[in-house]
Design a protein around this motif. Structure first.
Motif, short mmCIF file in Angstrom:
data_model
loop_
_atom_site.label_atom_id
_atom_site.label_comp_id
_atom_site.label_asym_id
_atom_site.label_seq_id
_atom_site.Cartn_x
_atom_site.Cartn_y
_atom_site.Cartn_z
N THR A 288 -1.57 -5.61 -7.84
CA THR A 288 -2.85 -6.32 -7.74
C THR A 288 -4.00 -5.36 -7.45
OG1 THR A 288 -2.64 -6.72 -5.34
CG2 THR A 288 -1.66 -8.37 -6.83
N GLN A 289 -3.67 -4.12 -7.15
CA GLN A 289 -4.69 -3.11 -6.84
C GLN A 289 -5.16 -2.44 -8.14
OE1 GLN A 289 -5.55 -2.78 -3.36
NE2 GLN A 289 -4.30 -4.64 -3.50
N ALA A 290 -6.45 -2.41 -8.36
CA ALA A 290 -6.98 -1.90 -9.63
C ALA A 290 -6.60 -0.46 -9.88
CB ALA A 290 -8.51 -2.05 -9.64
N GLU A 291 -6.36 0.30 -8.83
CA GLU A 291 -6.07 1.73 -8.98
C GLU A 291 -4.59 2.04 -9.13
OE1 GLU A 291 -6.87 1.01 -4.50
OE2 GLU A 291 -7.35 0.12 -6.45
N HIS A 292 -3.73 1.04 -9.31
CA HIS A 292 -2.30 1.34 -9.46
C HIS A 292 -2.07 2.04 -10.81
CE1 HIS A 292 -0.65 -1.35 -12.59
NE2 HIS A 292 -1.54 -2.25 -12.20
N LEU B 250 0.83 -1.21 0.00
CA LEU B 250 0.00 0.00 0.00
C LEU B 250 0.86 1.26 0.00
CD1 LEU B 250 -2.87 -1.04 2.44
CD2 LEU B 250 -2.78 -1.21 -0.07
N ASP B 251 2.08 1.16 0.54
CA ASP B 251 3.02 2.28 0.45
C ASP B 251 3.42 2.51 -1.00
OD1 ASP B 251 2.96 2.26 3.24
OD2 ASP B 251 4.87 1.20 3.43
N VAL B 252 3.71 1.43 -1.71
CA VAL B 252 4.07 1.55 -3.13
C VAL B 252 2.91 2.15 -3.92
CG1 VAL B 252 4.85 0.31 -5.19
CG2 VAL B 252 5.62 -0.44 -2.91
N LEU B 253 1.72 1.67 -3.64
CA LEU B 253 0.53 2.18 -4.32
C LEU B 253 0.37 3.68 -4.08
CD1 LEU B 253 -2.13 1.69 -5.90
CD2 LEU B 253 -3.21 1.20 -3.69
N ALA B 254 0.48 4.11 -2.82
CA ALA B 254 0.30 5.53 -2.49
C ALA B 254 1.37 6.39 -3.15
CB ALA B 254 0.34 5.71 -0.98
N LEU C 130 -2.66 -9.79 -11.16
CA LEU C 130 -2.21 -8.50 -11.67
C LEU C 130 -3.36 -7.75 -12.33
CD1 LEU C 130 1.29 -9.08 -13.33
CD2 LEU C 130 0.78 -8.12 -11.07
N GLN C 131 -3.35 -6.45 -12.17
CA GLN C 131 -4.35 -5.59 -12.78
C GLN C 131 -3.69 -4.72 -13.86
OE1 GLN C 131 -7.74 -5.58 -11.79
NE2 GLN C 131 -7.08 -7.38 -10.63
N GLY C 132 -4.35 -4.60 -14.99
CA GLY C 132 -3.89 -3.69 -16.02
C GLY C 132 -2.80 -4.21 -16.93
N SER C 133 -2.34 -5.43 -16.77
CA SER C 133 -1.34 -6.06 -17.64
C SER C 133 -0.08 -5.22 -17.84
CB SER C 133 -1.95 -6.39 -19.02
OG SER C 133 -3.03 -7.27 -18.88
#
Length: 276
Positions: free
Chosen positions: A146-150, A111-115, A201-204
């Motif tokens: 794996t997070q759709a919003e990345h 979640l740190d990477v995502l943010a 994985l999301q978004g390929s």
């Protein structure tokens, strides 16, 4: 209370790396803009942003550090950040929670990477964003995807372990902690398992996996396990680097590293200069 409990749990894993952060001697602080980022892990992350050296940028790259006291400074100390800036990329460095200047919270490092990735995209909304990670930073970057919003269109992942146990099995106390977490909190352990992330994985995003032949912590065999899980799910490249030790492919093969990594980013992010 929850964060205090996590600090105790994390101590056998990361306690020796909890030291006051210092600028590497190789860095020029005046070139870097400091940032504060709120993470879904509950931490306040500290980051640094630097622009590409000349002309319109091709894209922006988030850099996720391996374990170590130097934390985000790894990329300045060993020259990776300068390589990317010279190649036409804006770069953001940041400390994972509990490392460097970031506050400590949970084990949800992904979640740190995502943010941090979302913060970088917000800084440059018209540019494509990639992530470059090493060891822990590489593994958590894969889990973040794996997070759709990345926001990541591509990722360069060096020395990523396939599971926490693959990395920590040689250390008795951390190994026991992971085994207990699999029993008591299996969902939490799965969130930090790159092999599990490979299936979700999301978004390929296109991936470049890098492993060193002299790496004893994440050997080439471990990388092949991850490649096998990813191959066929998304565009995945594998580079096995002769004589390279853990997280030091750039030091072992600087010209080849520059050619491979910059070539990959240029191809995946469009390779065209954009107004930033």
């Amino acid at each position: 209370m929850k964060h205090a409990a996590y600090r105790l749990f994390k101590k056998p894993f990361f306690g020796r790396f909890v030291r006051p952060w210092r600028w590497p001697a190789e860095a020029e602080p005046g070139q870097w803009q400091p940032l504060r980022i709120s993470s879904g892990s509950g931490a306040t992350l500290r980051g640094l942003l630097a622009k590409a050296h000349a002309g319109p940028a091709k894209g922006a790259v988030l850099m996720c550090h391996p374990m170590g006291v130097v934390a985000k400074g790894f990329w300045m100390k060993y020259g990776h950040a300068e390589l990317l800036r010279q190649a036409g990329y804006h770069v953001m460095l940041f400390d994972l929670n509990g490392f460097g200047e970031s506050s400590s919270s949970t084990m949800d490092f992904h979640l740190d990477v995502l943010a941090a990735g979302q913060a970088l995209q917000a800084e440059y909304p018209h540019l494509p964003v990639a992530v470059l990670g090493a060891s822990m930073g590489a593994a958590m970057s894969l889990c973040a995807m794996t997070q759709a919003e990345h926001p990541f269109k591509a990722a360069v992942l060096e020395s990523a372990f396939p599971t926490l146990l693959h990395f920590w099995s040689r250390y008795p106390i951390p190994r026991l902690g992971i085994q207990l977490s699999r029993l008591l909190y299996p969902a939490g352990e799965r969130r930090l398992r790159p092999l599990h992330a490979a299936e979700h994985l999301q978004g390929s995003p296109a991936l470049l996996l890098i492993y060193g032949e002299a790496d004893e912590l994440t050997p080439v065999h471990d990388g092949q396990l991850l490649w096998q899980a990813l191959h066929g799910r998304t565009e995945t490249h594998f580079w096995q680097v002769p004589k390279a030790q853990h997280t030091h492919a750039y030091a072992a093969e600087p010209e080849a590293y520059a050619q491979r990594v910059i070539g990959f980013l240029d191809a995946q992010l469009g390779g065209q200069l954009r107004v930033a």
